[in-house]
Motif scaffolding. Structure first.
Motif, PDB file in Angstrom:
ATOM      1  N   LEU A  63       0.742  -1.277   0.065  1.00  0.00           N
ATOM      2  CA  LEU A  63      -0.200  -0.099   0.105  1.00  0.00           C
ATOM      3  C   LEU A  63       0.990   1.341   0.016  1.00  0.00           C
ATOM      4  CD1 LEU A  63      -2.553  -1.052   2.764  1.00  0.00           C
ATOM      5  CD2 LEU A  63      -2.862  -1.264   0.099  1.00  0.00           C
ATOM      6  N   THR A  64       2.013   1.438   0.902  1.00  0.00           N
ATOM      7  CA  THR A  64       2.754   2.493   0.992  1.00  0.00           C
ATOM      8  C   THR A  64       3.932   2.341   0.526  1.00  0.00           C
ATOM      9  OG1 THR A  64       3.262   2.129   3.316  1.00  0.00           O
ATOM     10  CG2 THR A  64       1.212   2.951   2.950  1.00  0.00           C
ATOM     11  N   ASN A  65       4.540   0.952   0.317  1.00  0.00           N
ATOM     12  CA  ASN A  65       6.026   0.752  -0.029  1.00  0.00           C
ATOM     13  C   ASN A  65       6.833   1.031   1.035  1.00  0.00           C
ATOM     14  OD1 ASN A  65       7.561  -0.328  -2.062  1.00  0.00           O
ATOM     15  ND2 ASN A  65       8.401   1.676  -2.675  1.00  0.00           N
ATOM     16  N   GLY A 144      -0.143  -2.231   7.255  1.00  0.00           N
ATOM     17  CA  GLY A 144       0.645  -2.295   6.193  1.00  0.00           C
ATOM     18  C   GLY A 144       0.232  -3.216   5.024  1.00  0.00           C
ATOM     19  N   ILE A 145      -0.639  -4.178   5.241  1.00  0.00           N
ATOM     20  CA  ILE A 145      -0.893  -5.082   4.221  1.00  0.00           C
ATOM     21  C   ILE A 145      -2.252  -4.630   3.506  1.00  0.00           C
ATOM     22  CG2 ILE A 145       0.237  -6.787   5.538  1.00  0.00           C
ATOM     23  CD1 ILE A 145      -2.513  -7.870   6.474  1.00  0.00           C
ATOM     24  N   SER A 146      -2.684  -5.187   2.234  1.00  0.00           N
ATOM     25  CA  SER A 146      -3.787  -5.159   1.502  1.00  0.00           C
ATOM     26  C   SER A 146      -4.820  -6.237   1.722  1.00  0.00           C
ATOM     27  CB  SER A 146      -3.427  -5.041  -0.012  1.00  0.00           C
ATOM     28  OG  SER A 146      -2.912  -6.350  -0.158  1.00  0.00           O
ATOM     29  N   ILE A 147      -5.965  -6.213   1.471  1.00  0.00           N
ATOM     30  CA  ILE A 147      -7.022  -7.162   1.686  1.00  0.00           C
ATOM     31  C   ILE A 147      -6.383  -8.630   1.205  1.00  0.00           C
ATOM     32  CG2 ILE A 147      -9.185  -8.189   1.112  1.00  0.00           C
ATOM     33  CD1 ILE A 147     -10.227  -5.338   1.672  1.00  0.00           C
ATOM     34  N   VAL A 148      -5.940  -8.557  -0.026  1.00  0.00           N
ATOM     35  CA  VAL A 148      -5.443  -9.535  -0.929  1.00  0.00           C
ATOM     36  C   VAL A 148      -3.835  -9.358  -1.071  1.00  0.00           C
ATOM     37  CG1 VAL A 148      -5.589 -11.224  -2.965  1.00  0.00           C
ATOM     38  CG2 VAL A 148      -7.605 -10.326  -1.775  1.00  0.00           C
ATOM     39  N   PRO A 149      -2.814 -10.136  -0.826  1.00  0.00           N
ATOM     40  CA  PRO A 149      -1.523  -9.986  -1.162  1.00  0.00           C
ATOM     41  C   PRO A 149      -1.286  -9.917  -2.608  1.00  0.00           C
ATOM     42  CG  PRO A 149      -1.912 -11.820   0.272  1.00  0.00           C
ATOM     43  CD  PRO A 149      -3.116 -11.642  -0.164  1.00  0.00           C
ATOM     44  N   GLU A 151       0.496 -10.596  -6.208  1.00  0.00           N
ATOM     45  CA  GLU A 151       1.303 -11.571  -6.819  1.00  0.00           C
ATOM     46  C   GLU A 151       2.674 -11.157  -6.907  1.00  0.00           C
ATOM     47  OE1 GLU A 151      -0.420 -14.268  -9.737  1.00  0.00           O
ATOM     48  OE2 GLU A 151      -2.476 -13.824  -8.941  1.00  0.00           O
ATOM     49  N   ASN A 152       2.720  -9.936  -7.469  1.00  0.00           N
ATOM     50  CA  ASN A 152       4.191  -9.576  -7.700  1.00  0.00           C
ATOM     51  C   ASN A 152       4.062  -7.967  -7.448  1.00  0.00           C
ATOM     52  OD1 ASN A 152       3.222  -8.248 -10.202  1.00  0.00           O
ATOM     53  ND2 ASN A 152       3.494 -10.215 -11.080  1.00  0.00           N
ATOM     54  N   GLU A 153       5.207  -7.234  -7.489  1.00  0.00           N
ATOM     55  CA  GLU A 153       5.328  -5.905  -7.229  1.00  0.00           C
ATOM     56  C   GLU A 153       4.296  -4.762  -8.037  1.00  0.00           C
ATOM     57  OE1 GLU A 153       8.347  -7.637  -7.540  1.00  0.00           O
ATOM     58  OE2 GLU A 153       8.753  -7.631  -5.598  1.00  0.00           O
ATOM     59  N   THR A 154       4.002  -5.475  -9.411  1.00  0.00           N
ATOM     60  CA  THR A 154       3.369  -4.637 -10.087  1.00  0.00           C
ATOM     61  C   THR A 154       1.666  -5.139 -10.331  1.00  0.00           C
ATOM     62  OG1 THR A 154       3.830  -6.096 -12.057  1.00  0.00           O
ATOM     63  CG2 THR A 154       5.487  -4.225 -11.561  1.00  0.00           C
ATOM     64  N   SER A 155       1.485  -6.351  -9.728  1.00  0.00           N
ATOM     65  CA  SER A 155       0.168  -6.680  -9.830  1.00  0.00           C
ATOM     66  C   SER A 155      -0.936  -5.857  -8.835  1.00  0.00           C
ATOM     67  CB  SER A 155       0.043  -8.009  -9.599  1.00  0.00           C
ATOM     68  OG  SER A 155       0.030  -8.357  -8.359  1.00  0.00           O
ATOM     69  N   PRO A 156      -2.111  -5.717  -9.043  1.00  0.00           N
ATOM     70  CA  PRO A 156      -2.894  -4.971  -8.186  1.00  0.00           C
ATOM     71  C   PRO A 156      -3.340  -5.945  -6.997  1.00  0.00           C
ATOM     72  CG  PRO A 156      -4.244  -5.575 -10.374  1.00  0.00           C
ATOM     73  CD  PRO A 156      -2.492  -5.883 -10.553  1.00  0.00           C
ATOM     74  N   THR A 157      -3.972  -5.396  -6.009  1.00  0.00           N
ATOM     75  CA  THR A 157      -4.264  -6.137  -4.888  1.00  0.00           C
ATOM     76  C   THR A 157      -5.876  -6.317  -4.733  1.00  0.00           C
ATOM     77  OG1 THR A 157      -4.060  -4.300  -3.569  1.00  0.00           O
ATOM     78  CG2 THR A 157      -1.988  -5.387  -3.842  1.00  0.00           C
ATOM     79  N   THR A 158      -6.597  -6.478  -5.848  1.00  0.00           N
ATOM     80  CA  THR A 158      -7.990  -6.539  -5.779  1.00  0.00           C
ATOM     81  C   THR A 158      -8.327  -8.124  -5.430  1.00  0.00           C
ATOM     82  OG1 THR A 158      -8.221  -6.532  -8.158  1.00  0.00           O
ATOM     83  CG2 THR A 158      -8.184  -4.568  -6.970  1.00  0.00           C
ATOM     84  N   SER A 159      -9.473  -8.105  -4.644  1.00  0.00           N
ATOM     85  CA  SER A 159     -10.152  -9.525  -4.719  1.00  0.00           C
ATOM     86  C   SER A 159     -10.975  -9.652  -5.308  1.00  0.00           C
ATOM     87  CB  SER A 159     -10.568  -9.648  -3.124  1.00  0.00           C
ATOM     88  OG  SER A 159     -11.235 -10.641  -3.086  1.00  0.00           O
ATOM     89  N   THR A 160     -10.933 -11.205  -6.342  1.00  0.00           N
ATOM     90  CA  THR A 160     -12.217 -11.644  -7.116  1.00  0.00           C
ATOM     91  C   THR A 160     -13.148 -12.078  -6.127  1.00  0.00           C
ATOM     92  OG1 THR A 160     -10.970 -13.392  -7.269  1.00  0.00           O
ATOM     93  CG2 THR A 160     -10.493 -11.729  -8.927  1.00  0.00           C
ATOM     94  N   ASN A 161     -13.049 -12.329  -4.900  1.00  0.00           N
ATOM     95  CA  ASN A 161     -14.217 -12.795  -3.996  1.00  0.00           C
ATOM     96  C   ASN A 161     -14.699 -11.542  -3.423  1.00  0.00           C
ATOM     97  OD1 ASN A 161     -15.514 -14.139  -2.202  1.00  0.00           O
ATOM     98  ND2 ASN A 161     -13.994 -15.275  -1.188  1.00  0.00           N
ATOM     99  N   PRO A 162     -16.184 -11.448  -3.642  1.00  0.00           N
ATOM    100  CA  PRO A 162     -16.988 -10.126  -3.358  1.00  0.00           C
ATOM    101  C   PRO A 162     -17.099 -10.432  -1.464  1.00  0.00           C
ATOM    102  CG  PRO A 162     -18.428 -11.748  -4.361  1.00  0.00           C
ATOM    103  CD  PRO A 162     -16.931 -12.425  -4.673  1.00  0.00           C
ATOM    104  N   TRP A 163     -16.692 -11.794  -1.190  1.00  0.00           N
ATOM    105  CA  TRP A 163     -17.179 -11.746   0.289  1.00  0.00           C
ATOM    106  C   TRP A 163     -16.113 -11.582   1.171  1.00  0.00           C
ATOM    107  CZ3 TRP A 163     -22.100 -12.947   1.434  1.00  0.00           C
ATOM    108  CH2 TRP A 163     -22.909 -13.683   0.479  1.00  0.00           C
ATOM    109  N   ARG A 164     -14.621 -11.337   0.545  1.00  0.00           N
ATOM    110  CA  ARG A 164     -13.556 -11.150   0.988  1.00  0.00           C
ATOM    111  C   ARG A 164     -13.511  -9.580   1.304  1.00  0.00           C
ATOM    112  NH1 ARG A 164      -7.606 -13.906   0.249  1.00  0.00           N
ATOM    113  NH2 ARG A 164      -6.700 -12.745   2.111  1.00  0.00           N
ATOM    114  N   THR A 165     -13.902  -8.771   2.471  1.00  0.00           N
ATOM    115  CA  THR A 165     -14.072  -7.403   2.419  1.00  0.00           C
ATOM    116  C   THR A 165     -13.100  -6.946   3.718  1.00  0.00           C
ATOM    117  OG1 THR A 165     -15.819  -7.812   3.965  1.00  0.00           O
ATOM    118  CG2 THR A 165     -16.266  -7.403   1.695  1.00  0.00           C
ATOM    119  N   SER A 166     -12.958  -7.868   4.417  1.00  0.00           N
ATOM    120  CA  SER A 166     -11.826  -7.408   5.613  1.00  0.00           C
ATOM    121  C   SER A 166     -10.258  -8.102   5.455  1.00  0.00           C
ATOM    122  CB  SER A 166     -12.318  -7.592   6.774  1.00  0.00           C
ATOM    123  OG  SER A 166     -12.398  -8.999   7.086  1.00  0.00           O
ATOM    124  N   LYS A 167      -9.268  -7.452   6.162  1.00  0.00           N
ATOM    125  CA  LYS A 167      -7.928  -7.982   6.161  1.00  0.00           C
ATOM    126  C   LYS A 167      -7.829  -9.207   7.013  1.00  0.00           C
ATOM    127  CE  LYS A 167      -5.935  -3.496   5.049  1.00  0.00           C
ATOM    128  NZ  LYS A 167      -5.100  -2.779   5.557  1.00  0.00           N
TER     129      LYS A 167
END
Length: 195
Positions: A63-65, A144-149, A151-167
Motif C-alpha cells: 500500500l505505502t511501499n 501495512g497489508i492489503s486485503i489480498v496479497p 502476486e508481484n510488485e506490479t500486480s493489483p491487490t484486488t479481490s475477485t471474491n466479493p465476500w472477502r472484505t476485511s484483512k
C-alpha cells in the motif's frame, strides 16, 4: 586422500540453513536477520509440508511501499484457508440445488452435498512461540497489508471474491523444536462461523 581416524568428515549445512544464510536473500531486506530467516523457514514449511504454491516473501507494504514491521509471506494454499460465514451459506444453497437437480425421483439414495471454494492468496505472519504479541503490534501489521496479497510488485491487490472484505492473515507460530502451528486472524470483528 584419506582422513586420519580422529578427524570427522566435513558436515554440509542442511538445505533450510543454506537458504537462511544465502547472502542474496539477506541483502534484499533491512529487517533483522532472525526475522528474515523466520520468514524463509515458514515459506519452506508451507511449500514442502503443506503444498502451498506461488510463495513470496514481502518486506515492504504493497500500500505505502514502507518497510513492514517484519517480513511476511504470501502464497496460495491447496484448499481455501477461510470461508466467510455468509459465503458458506450461499455455497451450501447452490450445492443443495445441484444435488436436488441430480437426484433421480426413483432412487432412494441422495448424492452427497458437496461444494468447493477456490483457494485464495493469503498473507502469513511468521512468529515464534516465545514472542509476546500485543494488539498494537498486530494493528501495525494489518495497517501495512492489503486485503489480498499482490502476486508481484506490479500486480493489483484486488479481490475477485466479493465476500472477502476485511484483512486477514495466517499467524504461523514456530516452536523451538520447529513445529509450526497456523491460526487465521482477522482485523476487527468478524461474524462467527456456523457449524
Amino acid at each position: 586422500m584419506t582422513h586420519p581416524v580422529h578427524m570427522k568428515p566435513a558436515v554440509l549445512p542442511a538445505p533450510l540453513q543454506s537458504l537462511v544464510t544465502d547472502p542474496k536473500l539477506q541483502s534484499s531486506t533491512t529487517h533483522l536477520p532472525a526475522l528474515h530467516s523466520l520468514a524463509v523457514q515458514i515459506e519452506h514449511n508451507l511449500q514442502y509440508q503443506h503444498s502451498w504454491t506461488a510463495l513470496r516473501i514481502h518486506t515492504h507494504s504493497p500500500l505505502t511501499n514502507e518497510l513492514l514491521p517484519r517480513p511476511l509471506v504470501s502464497g496460495v494454499p491447496p484448499e481455501r484457508a477461510y470461508i466467510d460465514p455468509d459465503e458458506q451459506i450461499e455455497l451450501l444453497k447452490k450445492a443443495d440445488q445441484k444435488r436436488k437437480a441430480a437426484t433421480d425421483d426413483k432412487s432412494d439414495s441422495k448424492p452427497i452435498l458437496e461444494f468447493e471454494a477456490q483457494p485464495e492468496r493469503e498473507w502469513v505472519l511468521p512468529t515464534r512461540l516465545s514472542e509476546k504479541w500485543t494488539l498494537h503490534q498486530l494493528h501495525d501489521v494489518f495497517t501495512g497489508i492489503s486485503i489480498v496479497p499482490p502476486e508481484n510488485e506490479t500486480s493489483p491487490t484486488t479481490s475477485t471474491n466479493p465476500w472477502r472484505t476485511s484483512k486477514r492473515a495466517i499467524l504461523a507460530t514456530v516452536d523451538t523444536d520447529s513445529t509450526v502451528v497456523y491460526y487465521v486472524i482477522h482485523e476487527g470483528m468478524i461474524k462467527p462461523r456456523q457449524n
